[in-house]
Every structure is written in C-alpha cells, then in structure tokens.
Design an enzyme around this catalytic site. Sequence first.
Site, PDB file in Angstrom:
ATOM      1  N   HIS A  43      -7.349  -5.173  -1.377  1.00 51.17           N
ATOM      2  CA  HIS A  43      -6.158  -4.406  -0.996  1.00 51.17           C
ATOM      3  C   HIS A  43      -5.343  -5.065   0.117  1.00 51.17           C
ATOM      4  O   HIS A  43      -4.121  -4.975   0.126  1.00 51.17           O
ATOM      5  CB  HIS A  43      -6.591  -3.001  -0.568  1.00 51.17           C
ATOM      6  CG  HIS A  43      -5.474  -2.050  -0.342  1.00 51.17           C
ATOM      7  ND1 HIS A  43      -4.793  -1.440  -1.373  1.00 51.17           N
ATOM      8  CD2 HIS A  43      -4.902  -1.595   0.798  1.00 51.17           C
ATOM      9  CE1 HIS A  43      -3.863  -0.642  -0.883  1.00 51.17           C
ATOM     10  NE2 HIS A  43      -3.901  -0.711   0.426  1.00 51.17           N
ATOM     11  N   SER A  50       0.832  -1.200   0.000  1.00 50.79           N
ATOM     12  CA  SER A  50       0.000   0.000   0.000  1.00 50.79           C
ATOM     13  C   SER A  50       0.873   1.259   0.000  1.00 50.79           C
ATOM     14  O   SER A  50       1.659   1.466  -0.927  1.00 50.79           O
ATOM     15  CB  SER A  50      -0.949  -0.041   1.195  1.00 50.79           C
ATOM     16  OG  SER A  50      -1.893   1.009   1.140  1.00 50.79           O
ATOM     17  N   ASP A 108      -9.554  -2.405  -6.142  1.00 47.86           N
ATOM     18  CA  ASP A 108      -8.898  -1.710  -5.030  1.00 47.86           C
ATOM     19  C   ASP A 108      -9.606  -0.390  -4.740  1.00 47.86           C
ATOM     20  O   ASP A 108      -9.737   0.461  -5.618  1.00 47.86           O
ATOM     21  CB  ASP A 108      -7.427  -1.451  -5.384  1.00 47.86           C
ATOM     22  CG  ASP A 108      -6.567  -1.187  -4.162  1.00 47.86           C
ATOM     23  OD1 ASP A 108      -7.058  -0.543  -3.211  1.00 47.86           O
ATOM     24  OD2 ASP A 108      -5.396  -1.615  -4.151  1.00 47.86           O
TER      25      ASP A 108
END
Length: 478
Positions: free
Chosen positions: A455, A174, A427
């Site tokens: 995610h 991320s 996502d």
Amino acid sequence: MMAAKAIRPAVLLNRAAYILPGKLRVNELTFEVPLDHSDPSKGNIRLFGRQVLKHDNPIVPRTASEEEEFYRKPFLVYLEGGPGFGNREPQNNSITQTALDKGYTLLLLDYRGTGLSTPINQPHLATLGGPKEQAEYLKHFRADSIVRDAEAVRLCLTETVDDTHKTWSIFGQSFGGFVALTYLSQFPQGLREVFLTGGLAPVKRTAEEVYKALCKRVIDRNEAYYSKYPEDVGRVRKVAQFLHQNPTKLPGGGDFTVERLLGIGLNLGMNGGIDLVHNTILQLASDIEQFGFITRAAGAALEGQIPFDTAPIYAILHEAIYNNGPGKASNWAAYRIGKGIAEFGSAPGLHWLLSVKDALNYQSQEQPLYFSGEMVYPFHFDCYPELKDMKETAELLAQEDEWPQLYDLDQLARNKVPVYAASYVEDMYVDADFARETARLVKGTKVFETNVLYHGAIRAKTEEVLGQLFKLREDTLD
C-alpha cells in the site's frame, strides 16, 4: 444522480514565496472557504497549501513575459492519504521531483482539519459546545467537503489563466483516491486527469462489507508476521500479559493497554511493516526482561506509530468515509465484524476483542495474539489523551445515518476524465477485489495491478510506481 453544486472561488488571504534547496520554488498559500459550502452563514475556515515549481537561475535574466511563461505550468494536486493527514513538505514528498520533471506545477493542499488547514483538535472542539455540536461540526470534514474546498481553490488559482490551464490533474494516494473519486463524481468539469495509488475506493460497498473483507487481509498479514518471526508468539503474549497486570502510561500521557499494543498491526500492510512491528515487540520485551518496566524510549517509539492523537480525524471519522449517502450508519462496523469473527472461532487470535483476560489466561499459550489493522474501536477513545474527551462525540458519529452522498455511480459510469491507477493485490487497507470492481465501474480507468508491492509503495518504491502510472498515461495499448 447527484445535483450540481455551485461553488464560489476561495479567497486568497496570503501568498509568500521561498526558494528551497533542490531547485524548488515554493509559494505558501492561505485561503478562506466556508465551513459549509451550501450555507456560508455557518462561518469560515482556512486552508493551507504549497505551490511547488522548478526554480533555476538563467544566465540571461528573463523578461517579465518570459518569466510568466516559464512558470505557467498545469497544476497537479496531490491528495494525501488518511483521513486526517496534512501534506509532507515538498522536499520530503515522494512525487515532487517527478511531478516537476513531467512539467506540472505541484499543489500540496492540506485537507480541511489537517496540517495547517484549521486542524481538528480537542481543545478547539470543546469551544464549540457539547458532543452534539462537535459531531455536527465534524460532519463537514469528509470527502464531500474536501472536494468542494479543492474546487473553490481551483477557481481561485485559475481565475485569470487561459482555458487550457483552467482544469487540473489530481493524484490520490490511499484515502486521497477516495477523495479523487468523489471529485470525479461531483466536479468532473474541473479535472484534466486522475492518478490513483492504492485508492480505488469501494464505491458500492458498506462499512460492514469493507471490514469483512479487510479482516481477512489482516489475518493473512498476521500469519505472515508470525511465520517470519515465530519467537514473537511468546514475546507478544509476554508484553500483553505485563500490560494487563501492570497499568502503564506512555510518555504522552496515554494508557498503554493491551488493545493499544495490538493496534500497531496498522503497520503490517506497509512495506517493511512486519519488520517494524517485530522491532517494536523486541524492544518492549527486552525492556520488561531487563528492567521490569517499559522505558521512555520504547514507549515513545510505539506512541508515534498510531497517529490518533496527532491526527484525530483518522480515528473519529474513519468509518464515516464508507457512508455513501443517508440511511447508512457505521455503528462501529470494524468492532462488530471483528468480534463476530472471534466469537465463531474462525480466527482465535482475535479472541482478545471479546475478552483480553480470557485471551491471555485461558487460551493456549502457543496461540498467537493477532494484531488489528486499520480498524478503529470504541475502546481507543479510552486510551488516547486526545480522544478521551471526544468519546461521546465519536458515539454520536458512529450512530449518525444522515450523511451526504460521496459517489455518483451514474456519473462515474459515463466518466470522460482519464484515470490511471496502481492497485495492490496484497493491500491490507483497500481490498483488491473491491478495487477491481470500482475500476470496472469508472469508465476510462486503466489499472496497473501487482502482487509484489504494498500500500505504501508510492513512498517505498516511488520510481517503480510512478514509472508504471505514467506509462499508462503516455504509452499506447495494442
């Protein structure tokens, strides 16, 4: 093109070794680095990390040279998501076992301002002066400073090793992927390879462009939520109406507002997030029906879902992660975009961003209230205890337009470091179209893209994600 920057090695202040169950040998490391790598006179901060290796007890004890050789493994540095989060302990980190099995030494380095690395907190900020001084301090806690820290630590830890072990690998989840792309832009000479999961940052996009795209993703996830749990249309409205009419405090002292309730939509983009939000709403609605108030258990459960109090960087610098260079102020981009979408009626469920009272009292009771996603709004600095005294500071940062550059597109276009990325079509936090754009911009990037993982798959579907990533690294493309 970004100018090259000379970095001095970090100072290793302390090293302590421990053996953990699961055959892990852990060195706890404390370093000292400048607050501002370009001006060491501004003082120093501390960084904390854990160096993780495989541990075993050989039948025949190794000689000193054999022991040294056994533990000489190339580094893999894990870059956590966020911004604002420190690392989990190695036994709880999803990539630990795979990293060790693949022959790496794993380094879990807490970003500056997080975990045990001089963590940002409101009482400490207050000692620095007023909002202006606090904002100036916080400007040093973005990815541009984080990668300088990492490079300083690399120079420290590899000072005495042979040339083949001086570079290291990085793994960005991320926001950690955003950091990795800044690292590739600034110090590619320090990198052997890069792994990314849900971290192909929108390197060419402004905060406004990012939130226009992400708002659509959030709306999609709200529709998926209410499609699965249609009864929650009424439940969410009932809980929101109760909070609007009955000022409520959470166990940690924060104000439980309608806006804070709808903020739990942050979870909707994770594996199991829709069910988590439903269970939270079900518990809150049940409390109101049975007792006429919200119990401590329900309040505490909700409180732990949004980390603004325990990781304030996540709130106060969230939009700043998209400001790539001077002349770009975020100016509460998510709030402006969300209000615009609500005002023009393209998402009536977001009408509460314009007026909570109108959304609750005048809209059709059959109209669902949409949860927000990974958005930070000005009113969040009114209902979280740790953020209340940072409100003026947050406003200054929102208006700030003198930010250092994060990405060097020319450098990324001629990149020579192998990049292996997992990208998720659905996502909610990193727009898939922008991720594809970035993958094309960074030379040498191989991507595994899927629409059946979300995610947080690195934790929820660890073996599947890591298997695909290392297949990109180890297999041959025909």
